[in-house]
Write a protein that holds these residues in place. Structure first.
Motif: not given
Length: 353
Positions: A315, A317, A320-324, A326, A337-338
């Motif tokens: 999870s 990253g 600014n990556s797509t990981s939940d 960061q 995030r999310r």
């Protein structure tokens, strides 16, 4: 399913004999005959119910020294006819007889070898199975019980199924074969004769097992237990890897049994082992856990005076990556995030208070 070719041959060998021979009986079977279709359907169904399949491919070590592999390649190089199919069966029988005559197979016995070339969905398959007969009871014309000899199709002793379509595509895993259910005790004479090798990469087997774990939880309404189950599965894989031991699907069933309520387990029609061992996931009955794949699913745990974190490595990253989750190295902070709606509501309620 469409049956294209069917043949039945016989291998002769008793447990106390050292030499296996090929019987003169048998040969091609008319695929239009009703009993031929029934035999085929029963055989494919019996193979599909097995939950101890080993997935792999043909041996990569000097494949030309395996006559079956060479002839199989010739068989699929064009549009195979009856003659091509029977030639492949002849080569397979010769290799099976030789393998069955080896010292390591001294306790093994012969049986009937059934060859099926068929298509299902968008795939072509070749299924080779060794079955034996058993005594049964029937009635004669006067309804008197009489003994009959029937094939024991529900108990496949040895079998291998090759996905011809995926083989042509060059994928890593295109065949599966049956072994025994006891740990580390796979009878090799059958798979050896056909050049089968357990070579599914450890990385693939490990990642597919975890994917199957998550999918099985969703399929069986176990989402609330999914994280705990995945943690237990990853913990088991880590333990087996650290002890240099293989992982076994029956052990997975025991892990799930600890999380599934008894009433739900009784109503279930499929075990996790058979689910993960299916064509979609192709997790072998026994495989070596892959270290870096396991590490991706292990957890990061951190604790301070007034907070604590517990999340999977996968999870995490960079910023600014797509990981939940960061990590911002400039501010030494984490961004989550999310967030689930339930968590957002809890946070807002806490702030209102």
């Amino acid at each position: 399913m469409e049956l294209k070719h069917l043949a039945i041959r016989e291998l002769l060998k008793n447990a106390d004999e050292t030499q296996a021979t090929i019987s003169n009986r048998g040969g091609p079977v008319d695929i239009q005959a009703p009993m031929a279709q029934r035999l085929f359907d029963t055989l494919v169904s019996a193979y599909g119910r097995r939950a101890a399949l080993t997935h792999g491919s043909f041996t990569v070590e000097d494949p030309d020294s395996h006559p079956f592999i060479t002839n199989f390649r010739q068989f699929i190089s064009g549009t195979p006819d009856d003659s091509d199919f029977l030639s492949l069966c002849d080569v397979a029988m010769e290799q099976l007889a030789a393998s069955l005559s080896s010292e390591s197979a001294s306790a093994a016995t012969g049986g009937y070898v059934i060859f099926c070339h068929y298509s299902a969905d968008v795939f072509d398959y070749l299924l080779v199975a060794l079955v034996r007969d058993k005594n049964g009871v029937a009635f004669d014309g006067n309804l008197h019980p009489t003994q009959v000899i029937e094939l024991d199709l529900d108990k496949l002793h040895q079998a291998a199924k090759i996905n011809i379509s995926t083989y042509k595509e060059g994928t890593d895993s295109y065949l599966s074969f049956i072994g025994t259910k006891r740990k580390g005790d796979i009878t090799h004479y059958f798979s050896t004769a056909l050049g089968c090798s357990d070579v599914v990469p450890a990385r693939q087997a490990t990642s597919e097992l975890i994917r199957a774990t998550e999918d099985f939880c969703r399929k069986n309404q176990l989402q609330d237990k999914q994280e705990a189950i995945v943690d237990d599965v990853v913990g088991y894989l880590s333990k087996q890897r650290s002890e240099k031991q293989s992982a076994y699907l029956p052990d997975m069933d025991e892990i799930f049994a600890q999380h599934i309520p008894p009433e739900q387990a009784e109503s279930g029609t499929e075990t996790f082992g058979s689910f993960a061992n299916s064509e979609e996931y192709q997790v072998s009955h026994e495989f070596q856990p892959h270290t870096s794949t396991i590490n991706n699913y292990t957890k990061i745990k951190a604790k301070a005076d007034n907070w604590q974190l517990d999340f999977s490595k996968r999870s995490l990253g960079e910023l600014n990556s797509t990981s939940d989750i960061q990590f911002d190295p400039n501010t030494n902070s984490l961004i989550i995030r999310r967030l689930p709606t339930k968590v957002v509501d809890q946070l807002r309620e806490a702030l209102d208070d």
